[in-house]
Design a protein around this motif. Sequence first.
Motif, PDB file in Angstrom:
ATOM      1  N   SER A  73     -30.537  41.258  27.832  1.00 20.61           N
ATOM      2  CA  SER A  73     -31.906  40.736  27.726  1.00 20.61           C
ATOM      3  C   SER A  73     -32.913  41.771  28.219  1.00 20.61           C
ATOM      4  O   SER A  73     -33.947  42.005  27.584  1.00 20.61           O
ATOM      5  CB  SER A  73     -32.055  39.451  28.542  1.00 20.61           C
ATOM      6  OG  SER A  73     -31.236  38.434  28.021  1.00 20.61           O
ATOM      7  N   LEU A  74     -32.606  42.410  29.343  1.00 18.32           N
ATOM      8  CA  LEU A  74     -33.512  43.406  29.903  1.00 18.32           C
ATOM      9  C   LEU A  74     -33.643  44.620  28.983  1.00 18.32           C
ATOM     10  O   LEU A  74     -34.741  45.131  28.778  1.00 18.32           O
ATOM     11  CB  LEU A  74     -33.052  43.832  31.296  1.00 18.32           C
ATOM     12  CG  LEU A  74     -33.938  44.866  31.988  1.00 18.32           C
ATOM     13  CD1 LEU A  74     -35.377  44.377  32.126  1.00 18.32           C
ATOM     14  CD2 LEU A  74     -33.354  45.223  33.348  1.00 18.32           C
ATOM     15  N   GLN A  75     -32.531  45.079  28.413  1.00 17.75           N
ATOM     16  CA  GLN A  75     -32.591  46.226  27.502  1.00 17.75           C
ATOM     17  C   GLN A  75     -33.459  45.888  26.287  1.00 17.75           C
ATOM     18  O   GLN A  75     -34.273  46.702  25.842  1.00 17.75           O
ATOM     19  CB  GLN A  75     -31.186  46.651  27.046  1.00 17.75           C
ATOM     20  CG  GLN A  75     -30.235  47.043  28.153  1.00 17.75           C
ATOM     21  CD  GLN A  75     -30.767  48.066  29.130  1.00 17.75           C
ATOM     22  OE1 GLN A  75     -31.433  49.026  28.755  1.00 17.75           O
ATOM     23  NE2 GLN A  75     -30.504  47.846  30.414  1.00 17.75           N
ATOM     24  N   PHE A  76     -33.296  44.678  25.752  1.00 20.26           N
ATOM     25  CA  PHE A  76     -34.109  44.245  24.613  1.00 20.26           C
ATOM     26  C   PHE A  76     -35.593  44.216  25.002  1.00 20.26           C
ATOM     27  O   PHE A  76     -36.454  44.700  24.262  1.00 20.26           O
ATOM     28  CB  PHE A  76     -33.649  42.871  24.113  1.00 20.26           C
ATOM     29  CG  PHE A  76     -34.322  42.465  22.839  1.00 20.26           C
ATOM     30  CD1 PHE A  76     -33.741  42.757  21.614  1.00 20.26           C
ATOM     31  CD2 PHE A  76     -35.545  41.807  22.854  1.00 20.26           C
ATOM     32  CE1 PHE A  76     -34.365  42.397  20.426  1.00 20.26           C
ATOM     33  CE2 PHE A  76     -36.183  41.446  21.674  1.00 20.26           C
ATOM     34  CZ  PHE A  76     -35.590  41.748  20.457  1.00 20.26           C
ATOM     35  N   MET A  77     -35.891  43.630  26.170  1.00 16.43           N
ATOM     36  CA  MET A  77     -37.278  43.551  26.636  1.00 16.43           C
ATOM     37  C   MET A  77     -37.882  44.947  26.795  1.00 16.43           C
ATOM     38  O   MET A  77     -39.021  45.184  26.391  1.00 16.43           O
ATOM     39  CB  MET A  77     -37.339  42.824  27.991  1.00 16.43           C
ATOM     40  CG  MET A  77     -37.174  41.339  27.914  1.00 16.43           C
ATOM     41  SD  MET A  77     -37.032  40.553  29.547  1.00 16.43           S
ATOM     42  CE  MET A  77     -38.546  41.020  30.344  1.00 16.43           C
ATOM     43  N   ALA A  78     -37.133  45.856  27.384  1.00 17.93           N
ATOM     44  CA  ALA A  78     -37.627  47.215  27.608  1.00 17.93           C
ATOM     45  C   ALA A  78     -37.952  47.894  26.280  1.00 17.93           C
ATOM     46  O   ALA A  78     -39.006  48.528  26.135  1.00 17.93           O
ATOM     47  CB  ALA A  78     -36.596  48.025  28.397  1.00 17.93           C
ATOM     48  N   ASN A  79     -37.064  47.759  25.310  1.00 21.77           N
ATOM     49  CA  ASN A  79     -37.308  48.341  23.990  1.00 21.77           C
ATOM     50  C   ASN A  79     -38.529  47.716  23.328  1.00 21.77           C
ATOM     51  O   ASN A  79     -39.344  48.409  22.719  1.00 21.77           O
ATOM     52  CB  ASN A  79     -36.087  48.188  23.084  1.00 21.77           C
ATOM     53  CG  ASN A  79     -34.948  49.091  23.499  1.00 21.77           C
ATOM     54  OD1 ASN A  79     -35.159  50.144  24.083  1.00 21.77           O
ATOM     55  ND2 ASN A  79     -33.734  48.662  23.214  1.00 21.77           N
ATOM     56  N   LYS A  80     -38.667  46.416  23.454  1.00 19.96           N
ATOM     57  CA  LYS A  80     -39.798  45.699  22.868  1.00 19.96           C
ATOM     58  C   LYS A  80     -41.119  46.174  23.495  1.00 19.96           C
ATOM     59  O   LYS A  80     -42.111  46.383  22.798  1.00 19.96           O
ATOM     60  CB  LYS A  80     -39.596  44.197  23.084  1.00 19.96           C
ATOM     61  CG  LYS A  80     -40.535  43.319  22.360  1.00 19.96           C
ATOM     62  CD  LYS A  80     -39.970  42.889  21.057  1.00 19.96           C
ATOM     63  CE  LYS A  80     -40.847  41.801  20.476  1.00 19.96           C
ATOM     64  NZ  LYS A  80     -40.417  41.358  19.210  1.00 19.96           N
ATOM     65  N   MET A  81     -41.125  46.362  24.815  1.00 18.69           N
ATOM     66  CA  MET A  81     -42.327  46.825  25.505  1.00 18.69           C
ATOM     67  C   MET A  81     -42.701  48.234  25.064  1.00 18.69           C
ATOM     68  O   MET A  81     -43.874  48.510  24.772  1.00 18.69           O
ATOM     69  CB  MET A  81     -42.110  46.798  27.017  1.00 18.69           C
ATOM     70  CG  MET A  81     -42.051  45.419  27.612  1.00 18.69           C
ATOM     71  SD  MET A  81     -41.805  45.532  29.408  1.00 18.69           S
ATOM     72  CE  MET A  81     -40.544  44.305  29.629  1.00 18.69           C
TER      73      MET A  81
END
Length: 165
Positions: free
Chosen positions: A143-151
């Motif tokens: 979830s965190l990796q996805f969020m970081a990429n999205k940001m």
Amino acid sequence: MAEETQPKWKGKAMAVLKRSTPDQIWPFLEEFCNLDRLLPDIHTCYRVEGSPGQPGLVRHCIGKFGWVNEKLLTIDPTNWSLSYQVLENNFGLNNYVATLKVLPTAKLGDDGKPAGCEIEWSFITDPVQGMKLEDFVSYIDNSLQFMANKMEDALNAQMQRFGMS
């Protein structure tokens, strides 16, 4: 006969953002009720009570795994960190408290400012029935990796719109 208590689960995930500074990433996390814009498993997220950016704010999120009400416990824009707890949910999280921090990297850019950052998501919770700690940590990490990429993608798109890439 006394009930046997299981030890708390503790874990941490880290995401490295090479193109973004803490000052650029923090607004995404500071806006506590925007999880539906950062995670694909969250369909809606909105404020139930409290004031934006203030401890006590409660958000309600609905997603793939059910619903959850979470309360913002602390928020520190100066040190880019916040903590929250799960109040209620329908998917088995009990006594869950998490902290999100944006950390500057040691690497400096040409302007002398941090040339990237890291996001740290740590938590403590009661064990989740039917799940292993490793699987829960893996879910948090993904979830965190996805969020970081999205940001970073959102920041990159914004910079391209303004001819700043």
